[in-house]
Design an enzyme around this catalytic site. Structure first.
Site, short mmCIF file in Angstrom:
data_model
loop_
_atom_site.label_atom_id
_atom_site.label_comp_id
_atom_site.label_asym_id
_atom_site.label_seq_id
_atom_site.Cartn_x
_atom_site.Cartn_y
_atom_site.Cartn_z
N GLY A 183 -10.52 -73.51 40.11
CA GLY A 183 -11.01 -73.06 41.41
C GLY A 183 -12.14 -73.98 41.80
O GLY A 183 -11.98 -75.20 41.80
N GLU A 184 -13.28 -73.43 42.05
CA GLU A 184 -14.45 -74.23 42.42
C GLU A 184 -15.63 -73.75 41.57
O GLU A 184 -16.10 -72.62 41.73
CB GLU A 184 -14.71 -74.06 43.93
CG GLU A 184 -15.89 -74.81 44.43
CD GLU A 184 -15.90 -76.27 43.99
OE1 GLU A 184 -14.93 -77.00 44.25
OE2 GLU A 184 -16.89 -76.67 43.34
N SER A 185 -16.06 -74.64 40.67
CA SER A 185 -17.06 -74.20 39.68
C SER A 185 -18.40 -73.83 40.32
O SER A 185 -19.10 -72.95 39.82
CB SER A 185 -17.25 -75.28 38.62
OG SER A 185 -17.70 -76.48 39.20
N CYS B 266 -9.85 -76.50 34.12
CA CYS B 266 -10.42 -77.22 35.27
C CYS B 266 -11.83 -76.70 35.61
O CYS B 266 -12.76 -76.97 34.86
CB CYS B 266 -9.44 -77.16 36.43
SG CYS B 266 -9.65 -78.54 37.54
N ARG C 216 -17.50 -83.82 37.48
CA ARG C 216 -16.69 -83.08 38.47
C ARG C 216 -15.94 -84.07 39.35
O ARG C 216 -16.46 -85.11 39.72
CB ARG C 216 -17.59 -82.21 39.35
CG ARG C 216 -18.13 -81.00 38.62
CD ARG C 216 -18.98 -80.15 39.53
NE ARG C 216 -18.25 -79.63 40.66
CZ ARG C 216 -18.67 -79.68 41.92
NH1 ARG C 216 -19.82 -80.23 42.21
NH2 ARG C 216 -17.95 -79.17 42.87
N ARG D 15 -8.03 -82.15 41.74
CA ARG D 15 -9.47 -82.48 41.78
C ARG D 15 -10.09 -82.26 40.39
O ARG D 15 -11.09 -81.57 40.23
CB ARG D 15 -10.20 -81.65 42.84
CG ARG D 15 -9.79 -82.02 44.27
CD ARG D 15 -10.53 -81.20 45.32
NE ARG D 15 -10.29 -79.78 45.16
CZ ARG D 15 -11.20 -78.87 44.79
NH1 ARG D 15 -12.44 -79.24 44.53
NH2 ARG D 15 -10.87 -77.61 44.69
N HIS E 298 -4.15 -77.80 35.02
CA HIS E 298 -3.79 -76.40 35.24
C HIS E 298 -2.48 -76.08 34.51
O HIS E 298 -1.41 -76.19 35.11
CB HIS E 298 -3.57 -76.15 36.74
CG HIS E 298 -4.81 -76.19 37.55
ND1 HIS E 298 -5.46 -75.06 37.97
CD2 HIS E 298 -5.53 -77.23 38.02
CE1 HIS E 298 -6.54 -75.39 38.67
NE2 HIS E 298 -6.60 -76.71 38.71
N GLU F 269 -1.31 -73.23 33.81
CA GLU F 269 -0.71 -72.01 34.38
C GLU F 269 0.22 -72.33 35.55
O GLU F 269 1.13 -71.57 35.85
CB GLU F 269 -1.81 -71.01 34.80
CG GLU F 269 -2.61 -71.35 36.05
CD GLU F 269 -3.58 -72.53 35.88
OE1 GLU F 269 -3.69 -73.09 34.78
OE2 GLU F 269 -4.21 -72.90 36.90
#
Ligand code: GLN
Length: 217
Positions: free
Chosen positions: A56-58, A88, A117, A146, A181, A183
């Site tokens: 997602g977005e850390s 990620c 990142r 990303r 990822h 998953e």
């Protein structure tokens, strides 16, 4: 593909569900026979025997960890040796050092790696590849979005897969992290590896080391 699945034996396994692609992890954990718990509250964290931190977005997850009241309880569970699998953004949150992060971004220091990142840059922002993973038979299809780059892996870190000479799958004691990822490709073998940490807890010495790392933050 022949996959020997570990039976999750109905164990409650958490997936941090504040942001990002947690649903796919929930589905894989269910397929492996464990009981997935979406974790948004400290009371939900208290029930689980292991946790997946999704992509997602850390930076956003870091803020939501604070507002949800999960930050300190999660730090405490990690220091106590809870098995964890970060993909990620999840890997970024578990690292000892974040490069190109926000200065106020929280991280847990559970695995001794330095992570940049969005390290693959604009040219290779999102891509897919097949990886050879040590201990797994056939190649693992990996989706990179990303993705962070592991610029340093400490001596206690096992590198389980590399791409272009850079670590993309690492483990330190009961902490497993991937820059990609797993998953999204629907292959359950890394989740199976993570669940094995729950059925066969790690030795006390690797947990003592982790406690020291987490305390340093
Ligand atoms: N670049 C994102 C971050 O910094 C991670 C991307 C991902 O999880 N797919 O958190």
């Amino acid at each position: 593909m022949v996959v020997s699945l570990v039976r999750g034996e109905g164990r409650p396994v958490g997936v941090l569900a504040l942001q990002g692609d947690f649903r796919e992890h929930v589905e894989l954990i269910r397929r492996l026979g464990a009981a997935p718990v979406e974790v948004r509250l400290p009371s939900e964290l208290a029930r689980v025997q292991g946790l997946v931190i999704p992509g997602g977005e850390s930076t956003t997850m870091s803020i939501l960890l604070e507002t949800s009241g999960l930050l300190e309880p999660l730090r405490a569970r990690l220091a106590a040796g809870m098995p964890v699998f970060g993909t990620c953004a999840g890997m970024i949150l578990l690292a000892t050092e974040i490069l190109d992060g926000r200065p106020d971004q929280h991280h847990f220091g559970v695995i001794d790696i330095s992570v940049r990142r969005n390290g693959f840059g604009r040219q290779r922002e999102s891509f897919e590849d097949d990886l050879q993973v040590s201990g797994l038979g056939s190649a693992l299809h990996a989706v990179f979005i990303r993705a962070p780059v592991v610029e340093r892996a400490g001596p206690g870190v096992e590198v389980l897969a590399q791409l272009d000479g850079q670590p993309v799958l690492c483990r330190q004691g009961p902490c497993l992290v991937s820059t990609f990822h797993p998953e999204l490709a629907g292959d359950p073998r890394l989740h199976e590896l993570f669940l094995k940490n729950i059925s066969h807890p790690y030795s006390q010495s690797s947990l003592t080391q982790r406690k020291e790392n987490v305390r340093a933050f």
